[in-house]
Every structure is written in structure tokens, then in C-alpha cells.
Design an enzyme around this catalytic site. Structure first.
Site, PDB file in Angstrom:
ATOM      1  N   GLY A   1      -7.669  -4.923   2.217  1.00 33.83           N
ATOM      2  CA  GLY A   1      -8.766  -5.762   2.687  1.00 33.83           C
ATOM      3  C   GLY A   1      -9.231  -5.447   4.089  1.00 33.83           C
ATOM      4  O   GLY A   1      -9.981  -6.213   4.679  1.00 33.83           O
ATOM      5  N   GLY A   2      -8.808  -4.309   4.646  1.00 37.70           N
ATOM      6  CA  GLY A   2      -9.326  -3.922   5.953  1.00 37.70           C
ATOM      7  C   GLY A   2      -8.594  -4.555   7.124  1.00 37.70           C
ATOM      8  O   GLY A   2      -8.901  -4.268   8.276  1.00 37.70           O
TER       9      GLY A   2
ATOM     10  N   GLU B   1      -6.532   1.651  -3.860  1.00 39.96           N
ATOM     11  CA  GLU B   1      -5.589   0.617  -4.284  1.00 39.96           C
ATOM     12  C   GLU B   1      -5.922   0.192  -5.698  1.00 39.96           C
ATOM     13  O   GLU B   1      -6.966   0.546  -6.235  1.00 39.96           O
ATOM     14  CB  GLU B   1      -5.599  -0.586  -3.331  1.00 39.96           C
ATOM     15  CG  GLU B   1      -6.943  -1.173  -3.033  1.00 39.96           C
ATOM     16  CD  GLU B   1      -6.873  -2.135  -1.834  1.00 39.96           C
ATOM     17  OE1 GLU B   1      -6.960  -3.337  -2.063  1.00 39.96           O
ATOM     18  OE2 GLU B   1      -6.741  -1.676  -0.678  1.00 39.96           O
TER      19      GLU B   1
ATOM     20  N   GLU C   1      -3.608   7.713   7.619  1.00 36.46           N
ATOM     21  CA  GLU C   1      -4.418   8.501   6.684  1.00 36.46           C
ATOM     22  C   GLU C   1      -5.444   9.306   7.463  1.00 36.46           C
ATOM     23  O   GLU C   1      -5.868   8.890   8.542  1.00 36.46           O
ATOM     24  CB  GLU C   1      -5.192   7.572   5.727  1.00 36.46           C
ATOM     25  CG  GLU C   1      -4.370   6.972   4.619  1.00 36.46           C
ATOM     26  CD  GLU C   1      -5.210   6.072   3.719  1.00 36.46           C
ATOM     27  OE1 GLU C   1      -6.439   6.013   3.877  1.00 36.46           O
ATOM     28  OE2 GLU C   1      -4.605   5.412   2.863  1.00 36.46           O
TER      29      GLU C   1
ATOM     30  N   GLU D   1      -9.306   1.383  -7.542  1.00 31.33           N
ATOM     31  CA  GLU D   1     -10.327   1.661  -6.529  1.00 31.33           C
ATOM     32  C   GLU D   1     -10.154   3.069  -5.965  1.00 31.33           C
ATOM     33  O   GLU D   1      -9.035   3.478  -5.652  1.00 31.33           O
ATOM     34  CB  GLU D   1     -10.205   0.684  -5.358  1.00 31.33           C
ATOM     35  CG  GLU D   1     -10.523  -0.745  -5.695  1.00 31.33           C
ATOM     36  CD  GLU D   1     -10.540  -1.634  -4.450  1.00 31.33           C
ATOM     37  OE1 GLU D   1     -10.925  -2.788  -4.584  1.00 31.33           O
ATOM     38  OE2 GLU D   1     -10.163  -1.163  -3.353  1.00 31.33           O
TER      39      GLU D   1
ATOM     40  N   VAL E   1     -14.416  -9.955  -9.595  1.00 30.96           N
ATOM     41  CA  VAL E   1     -15.678 -10.696  -9.472  1.00 30.96           C
ATOM     42  C   VAL E   1     -16.793  -9.960 -10.222  1.00 30.96           C
ATOM     43  O   VAL E   1     -17.575 -10.567 -10.955  1.00 30.96           O
ATOM     44  CB  VAL E   1     -16.074 -10.843  -7.979  1.00 30.96           C
ATOM     45  CG1 VAL E   1     -17.412 -11.544  -7.837  1.00 30.96           C
ATOM     46  CG2 VAL E   1     -14.993 -11.574  -7.195  1.00 30.96           C
TER      47      VAL E   1
ATOM     48  N   TYR F   1      -9.070  10.139   8.258  1.00 31.09           N
ATOM     49  CA  TYR F   1     -10.262   9.290   8.158  1.00 31.09           C
ATOM     50  C   TYR F   1     -11.358   9.998   7.361  1.00 31.09           C
ATOM     51  O   TYR F   1     -11.709  11.141   7.630  1.00 31.09           O
ATOM     52  CB  TYR F   1     -10.797   8.938   9.552  1.00 31.09           C
ATOM     53  CG  TYR F   1     -11.993   8.024   9.504  1.00 31.09           C
ATOM     54  CD1 TYR F   1     -11.838   6.648   9.384  1.00 31.09           C
ATOM     55  CD2 TYR F   1     -13.293   8.542   9.550  1.00 31.09           C
ATOM     56  CE1 TYR F   1     -12.939   5.802   9.315  1.00 31.09           C
ATOM     57  CE2 TYR F   1     -14.396   7.700   9.478  1.00 31.09           C
ATOM     58  CZ  TYR F   1     -14.214   6.337   9.367  1.00 31.09           C
ATOM     59  OH  TYR F   1     -15.290   5.510   9.289  1.00 31.09           O
TER      60      TYR F   1
ATOM     61  N   LYS G   1       0.805  -1.224   0.000  1.00 31.99           N
ATOM     62  CA  LYS G   1       0.000   0.000   0.000  1.00 31.99           C
ATOM     63  C   LYS G   1       0.839   1.277   0.000  1.00 31.99           C
ATOM     64  O   LYS G   1       0.517   2.226  -0.702  1.00 31.99           O
ATOM     65  CB  LYS G   1      -0.959   0.000   1.190  1.00 31.99           C
ATOM     66  CG  LYS G   1      -2.049  -1.058   1.042  1.00 31.99           C
ATOM     67  CD  LYS G   1      -3.206  -0.796   1.970  1.00 31.99           C
ATOM     68  CE  LYS G   1      -4.039   0.350   1.494  1.00 31.99           C
ATOM     69  NZ  LYS G   1      -5.439   0.072   1.346  1.00 31.99           N
TER      70      LYS G   1
ATOM     71  N   ARG H   1      -6.044  -7.576 -11.490  1.00 36.23           N
ATOM     72  CA  ARG H   1      -6.677  -8.814 -11.949  1.00 36.23           C
ATOM     73  C   ARG H   1      -8.052  -8.501 -12.519  1.00 36.23           C
ATOM     74  O   ARG H   1      -8.516  -7.359 -12.452  1.00 36.23           O
ATOM     75  CB  ARG H   1      -6.859  -9.749 -10.749  1.00 36.23           C
ATOM     76  CG  ARG H   1      -7.698  -9.091  -9.676  1.00 36.23           C
ATOM     77  CD  ARG H   1      -8.252 -10.046  -8.649  1.00 36.23           C
ATOM     78  NE  ARG H   1      -9.282  -9.410  -7.865  1.00 36.23           N
ATOM     79  CZ  ARG H   1      -9.093  -8.642  -6.794  1.00 36.23           C
ATOM     80  NH1 ARG H   1      -7.876  -8.412  -6.357  1.00 36.23           N
ATOM     81  NH2 ARG H   1     -10.107  -8.100  -6.175  1.00 36.23           N
TER      82      ARG H   1
HETATM   83  C1  MV4 Z   1     -10.655   4.148   4.670  1.00 34.50           C
HETATM   84  C2  MV4 Z   1     -11.928   4.546   5.122  1.00 34.50           C
HETATM   85  C3  MV4 Z   1     -12.046   5.830   5.610  1.00 34.50           C
HETATM   86  N1  MV4 Z   1     -10.987   6.653   5.627  1.00 34.50           N
HETATM   87  N2  MV4 Z   1      -9.631   5.019   4.706  1.00 34.50           N
HETATM   88  C4  MV4 Z   1     -11.628  -0.455   4.038  1.00 34.50           C
HETATM   89  C5  MV4 Z   1     -10.840  -1.489   3.321  1.00 34.50           C
HETATM   90  C6  MV4 Z   1      -9.746  -0.805   2.706  1.00 34.50           C
HETATM   91  N3  MV4 Z   1      -9.180  -1.345   1.564  1.00 34.50           N
HETATM   92  C7  MV4 Z   1      -9.969   0.620   2.850  1.00 34.50           C
HETATM   93  N4  MV4 Z   1     -11.080   0.797   3.700  1.00 34.50           N
HETATM   94  C8  MV4 Z   1     -11.434   2.021   4.154  1.00 34.50           C
HETATM   95  N5  MV4 Z   1     -10.445   2.936   4.187  1.00 34.50           N
HETATM   96  C9  MV4 Z   1      -9.804   6.232   5.197  1.00 34.50           C
HETATM   97  N6  MV4 Z   1      -8.765   7.061   5.228  1.00 34.50           N
HETATM   98  C10 MV4 Z   1     -12.981   3.633   5.068  1.00 34.50           C
HETATM   99  C11 MV4 Z   1     -12.726   2.360   4.585  1.00 34.50           C
HETATM  100  C12 MV4 Z   1     -13.853   1.468   4.558  1.00 34.50           C
HETATM  101  C13 MV4 Z   1     -14.328   0.923   3.356  1.00 34.50           C
HETATM  102  C14 MV4 Z   1     -13.743   1.205   2.127  1.00 34.50           C
HETATM  103  C15 MV4 Z   1     -14.232   0.666   0.964  1.00 34.50           C
HETATM  104  C16 MV4 Z   1     -15.330  -0.157   1.011  1.00 34.50           C
HETATM  105  C17 MV4 Z   1     -15.924  -0.475   2.202  1.00 34.50           C
HETATM  106  C18 MV4 Z   1     -15.442   0.054   3.384  1.00 34.50           C
HETATM  107  C19 MV4 Z   1     -16.058  -0.243   4.595  1.00 34.50           C
HETATM  108  C20 MV4 Z   1     -15.581   0.276   5.744  1.00 34.50           C
HETATM  109  C21 MV4 Z   1     -14.472   1.125   5.735  1.00 34.50           C
END
Ligand code: MV4
Length: 504
Positions: free
Chosen positions: A166-167, A290, A202, A277, A297, A204, A118, A294
Site C-alpha cells: 500500500g505504499g 504482490e 528494489e 499485481e 473492488v 526503482y 512482502k 480476496r
Molecule cells: C514501485 C515503484 C517503482 N519501482 N517499486 C506503490 C505501492 C506499492 N504496492 C508498490 N508501489 C510502487 N512500487 C519499484 N521498485 C512504483 C510504485 C508506485 C505505484 C505502483 C502501483 C500503482 C501506483 C503506484 C504509484 C506510485 C508508485
């Protein structure tokens, strides 16, 4: 580059079947690989040839590079399609294919390297002028430094693992008092998930939308985008419903995000199908999150509104053909996809593997069911429990929602529990229908969504299907079902109970 004559599909389930379908249309022979849990799986039956690659756990079968390459050599395959998951974003596998003289249908290893981590991806994107979520470009060494940075940009902040997405290893910090414990939690989770405890910060973003852009590049530097997919209907970082166009995007935003996505792909020398994304905030600012290197889905919704076969494009690009377009096609109509899972929403979405005793797949106009199962198939408990993707097309979003609901009402799966009812609940929810749902939607509306999903008219369709099922199973029983069941009486099928409950 030479024409591909035989492709090994290094995957299972619906995606393996989907790739093989295109291969057949292109006159390309297909090779399946399968684990001991997948001897009777649909993808094995679909392929021209199949090779056993190991015991059920994917670590010992679908993820074993040597076994996959060995099968490809034995079969005389000239290319490997990795599908999604498994080895699809594994740069070392791409290099191993290269060494073995087998074409990997996907981007070069270098592009995967540039996007895999990342913080590396963020640095590359900043250099390319792609907007990223405000924050650090490097992992932070000490908690003191991290705290100082968080104080500077202000809470809430997001701590994220540098090693992967992926969280996992992700922590929101709302109050500075909690900073140190969140920092430690993120670090240890990151270590467990990725073997790398590097964490960065980051700002929020509140209630962001997840909007992603499909990109495509050929081997000659021609790179285009194929519009967006709205993927904000997620739970625990699993997408549940996807659609295109995104109901929140204007044509101007689409053009701007598409342009930025193309810039991102070009910056890493991308080739083939990829997805960039973005998080879109409440002010409709968008930030790179990100890149998925690939086929995804949810690619069918893009296929519906562009009229293209993305797998065919992947194969042609791998063969060295030039992209047939120089710019994004205008989206035509609307498409929605729902993911049908063998899981029980009422039991915290516990997987529900088992034998499918009866299966009725919806039909009718502008509808597609990408399935990895069939009647009599036993869904193993070893893999992801997604059994199919139902996607529809219609001229407008409203009509697409109605069509998807109608199709779900026709879906009958007996023997295992599925999320079909839950999906109907999402499509009927006013917030979804309105179109401005963000990534907090499914979690926030969880209770409501569990109870929803029964439109009286549409219930008739599934009722009818259930009666047909019962009739086929036992003519005598079907007869009793045409009379209303007695209160509390047994022997009725679930649709009857639902129908009578409706009236109360
Ligand atoms: C975040 C965010 C809020 N602020 N970053 C979740 C998985 C990951 N790949 C990035 N994610 C998030 N990043 C900042 N700075 C909220 C999420 C997030 C989220 C992002 C995409 C799709 C679903 C989500 C569900 C919860 C939180």
C-alpha cells in the site's frame, strides 16, 4: 462438500450489497452485520437478517472476529463472505472460521500467510520462477549493508517495508547522499504502519504501469486466469479508474502474464478468487508486485468482458464445485469502471460525508452502478467514502469511454460533494484517451484534471437532471430556472453556473 444455504456478509456498503445480490439469485439466504453508524445502511436493508456488531469504529465492530462469528452462529449461517478490506485477508480469521465449522469464502489461511508479507511473498515467487522486481529477497539488517547493495545496483532504488504494501514505508532514493535519511524514514514509517521495521531494497522502476491478473482456482488444483485489469489511474495508492483489456497489452503479453499469474497462485496452493499485481516497465517487462488474496473492488470490469459472476464462482468453489473452464476466456469488448467518492477533489480530496438529498443514478444500455447508498442516506464519516462504482461495457475502448462519460453526465448527487466532475476530467484527458497512461498520470496531471470534465453536450444531460430535481423540489423555482440566470444572481443551481461559465 455441502451446498451453502445461508451466507453472512462480513462487510458493509456497496460490496456487501453486491455479494447479497448474487446470493439472492442463487437462492441463498443473507445475513448482514452492522455497526451503530450503519443502522440504516443499504446492506442492512438488503439482507434477510441483520446483527449489530458494535460501535462505529471498525476496530470495535467489523474487525472484531468474535462478534462476527457470534452473529454467524446465531443466524445459523454456514458460510462467511468477507468482501474486501476488513477481515478479508486475515489468516487468523480464516482459522477461526474453520474452528467454528463455518466456511470462509476465500483462500486457505496458508495461502494468505504465503503472500501477506512482502519479502516472504518475493521469496516464494522467486522459488516458483515468477519474475519479481530486481532487489533483495530478505530484509536488510544494517544501513551499511543496505548502502552497499544500493551502490551495487545503482540509484534510483526503492526502499520498501517488508511487513506490508500500500505504499507505506516506501521511499525512493535518487542520490546516495540521501540514502541514510531515507533508510531511517522508511524504517520508522514501517514500524508505525506494520509494527515491523524490516525494510528491503528494489531497483526503482520509472513510470510503471499497474496491471493485475484475475486468477481463480478450485479445490482440486485447477487454476486459471481471467485476463487483466489496467489500474494505473491511481492517486496515493488509491485506484480511481480501472479498465480491461489493458490498452498496453498485446495478446502475447496477456497470455504470458496470465501464465505467470497462474504459476504464482499454484505455488501457494491458492483457492478461489485472487489477483496477482504486476508492475510493467517502459520496456514492457513485467514483475510480480504482490498478490491480493480476496475479491477486488474492480472485479466488475472482469465480469463485463468475461460474462461471468465472480461472486457466484467464489460460492461454487467454496461448495466444492469444479471450475467450469480450463483456460482463460477471450476478452469480449471493453469495460471501464470509475469509483464515485464522497470527497472534494478541489480540497485535496477531503471526504465529504453528509446527507444525500437527491440522487439520480445513470441508466441505459450496458451500464452498472454498484452502489451502497440511496436518496436520503447519510454518508457516515467513519468509513471509506466510496459511495458507488460505475462500470460500463462497449464493443471498443473508444465507445466504452464515451459511454462512461455519458453515464457520469447523468449522475446527480445533491447534499454532498463528489468526484464525478474529476472522473469526467480523467476520461476526457488526451493521455487517458490515448491509452498509455502510467502510475504517474493522475499526480502529474492533477491541476489539469481539476479544471476539466465539462463536455458541453454531456453537460446538457446533467442540466436536465438538475432541472428535474429542482422541479420535484419546488415547481415554482423550476420555472425560474428555465430562464437564464442573471449574472452573479443567486438561486441558480450549479449546473446552470457551469453552463454559463462555458461560454466565457
Ligand atoms: C514501485 C515503484 C517503482 N519501482 N517499486 C506503490 C505501492 C506499492 N504496492 C508498490 N508501489 C510502487 N512500487 C519499484 N521498485 C512504483 C510504485 C508506485 C505505484 C505502483 C502501483 C500503482 C501506483 C503506484 C504509484 C506510485 C508508485
Amino acid at each position: 462438500m455441502a451446498k451453502i444455504r445461508k451466507i453472512l456478509v462480513a462487510n458493509r456498503g456497496e460490496i456487501a450489497v453486491r455479494v447479497m445480490r448474487t446470493c439472492k439469485e442463487l437462492g441463498i439466504a443473507t445475513v448482514a452485520v452492522y455497526s451503530e453508524a450503519d443502522r440504516s445502511a443499504l446492506h442492512v436493508r438488503t439482507a434477510d437478517q441483520a446483527f449489530l456488531v458494535g460501535p462505529p469504529p471498525s476496530r470495535e465492530s467489523y474487525l472484531v472476529q468474535e462478534r462476527i462469528l457470534e452473529a454467524a452462529k446465531k443466524a445459523g449461517a454456514d458460510a462467511i463472505h468477507p468482501g474486501y478490506g476488513f477481515l478479508s485477508e486475515n489468516a487468523s480469521f480464516v482459522r477461526a472460521c474453520e474452528k467454528a465449522g463455518i466456511t470462509f469464502i476465500g483462500p486457505p489461511a496458508s495461502a494468505m500467510d504465503a503472500m501477506g508479507e512482502k519479502t516472504r511473498a518475493r521469496q516464494n515467487m522467486i522459488k516458483a520462477g515468477v519474475p519479481v522486481v530486481p532487489g533483495t529477497a530478505e530484509p536488510i539488517a544494517t544501513v551499511e549493508e543496505a548502502r552497499a547493495y544500493a551502490e551495487k545496483i545503482g540509484v534510483p532504488v526503492m526502499l520498501k517495508a517488508a511487513g506490508g504494501g500500500g505504499g507505506k514505508g516506501m521511499r525512493k532514493v535518487e542520490r546516495m547522499e540521501d540514502f541514510e535519511s531515507s533508510w531511517r524514514a522508511a524504517k520508522s514509517e514501517a514500524m508505525n504502519a506494520f509494527g515491523n521495521d524490516a525494510v528491503y531494497i528494489e531497483k526503482y522502476l520509472e513510470k510503471p504501469h499497474h496491471v493485475e491478473i484475475q486468477v481463480f482456482a478450485d479445490q482440486y488444483g485447477n487454476t486459471i486466469h481471467l485476463n487483466e485489469r489496467e489500474c494505473s489511474a491511481q492517486r496515493r495508492h488509491q485506484k480511481v479508474v480501472e479498465e480491461t483489456p489493458s490498452p498496453i497489452l498485446t495478446p502475447e503479453m496477456r497470455a504470458k502474464m496470465g501464465e505467470v499469474a497462474v504459476k504464482a497462485a499454484k505455488a501457494v496452493g491458492y483457492v478461489g478468487a485472487g489477483t496477482v499485481e504486476f508492475l510493467v516497465d517502459v520496456h514492457r517487462n513485467f514483475y510480480f508486485l504482490e498478490m491480493n488474496t480476496r475479491l477486488q473492488v474492480e472485479h466488475p470490469v472482469t465480469e463485463w468482458v468475461t460474462g461471468l459472476d465472480l461472486v457466484a464462482w467464489q460460492i461454487k468453489v467454496a461448495e466444492g464445485e469444479k471450475l467450469p473452464y480450463t483456460e482463460a476466456p477471450k476478452p469480449n469488448g471493453h469495460s471501464i469502471e470509475v469509483r464515485v467518492y464522497a470527497e472534494d477533489p478541489a480540497r485535496n480530496f477531503m471526504p465529504s460525508p453528509g446527507r444525500i438529498n437527491y440522487l439520480r443514478v445513470p441508466g441505459g444500455p450496458y451500464l452498472r452502478d454498484d452502489s451502497g447508498v440511496f436518496p436520503g442516506y447519510t454518508v457516515p464519516n467513519t468509513y471509506d467514502p466510496m459511495i458507488s462504482k460505475l462500470s460500463v461495457w462497449a464493443p471498443t475502448r473508444r465507445e466504452a469511454i464515451e459511454r462512461a462519460k455519458r453515464a457520469l453526465a447523468e449522475y446527480v448527487v445533491k447534499g454532498i460533494t463528489t468526484n464525478v466532475r474529476y472522473l469526467k476530467g480523467i476520461l476526457s484527458h488526451p493521455e487517458f484517451v490515448e491509452g498509455d497512461y502510467d502510475t504517474s498520470f493522475l499526480t502529474r496531471e492533477h491541476e489539469t484534471l481539476l479544471g476539466k470534465g465539462e463536455d458541453p453536450q454531456l453537460t446538457e444531460a446533467s442540466l436536465l437532471a438538475s432541472v428535474v430535481y429542482a422541479y420535484q423540489r419546488d415547481q415554482k423555482k423550476a420555472k425560474t430556472l428555465t430562464q437564464a440566470p442573471s449574472e452573479g444572481g443567486k438561486g441558480g443551481i450549479s449546473a446552470w453556473r457551469l453552463a454559463s461559465r462555458r461560454g466565457r
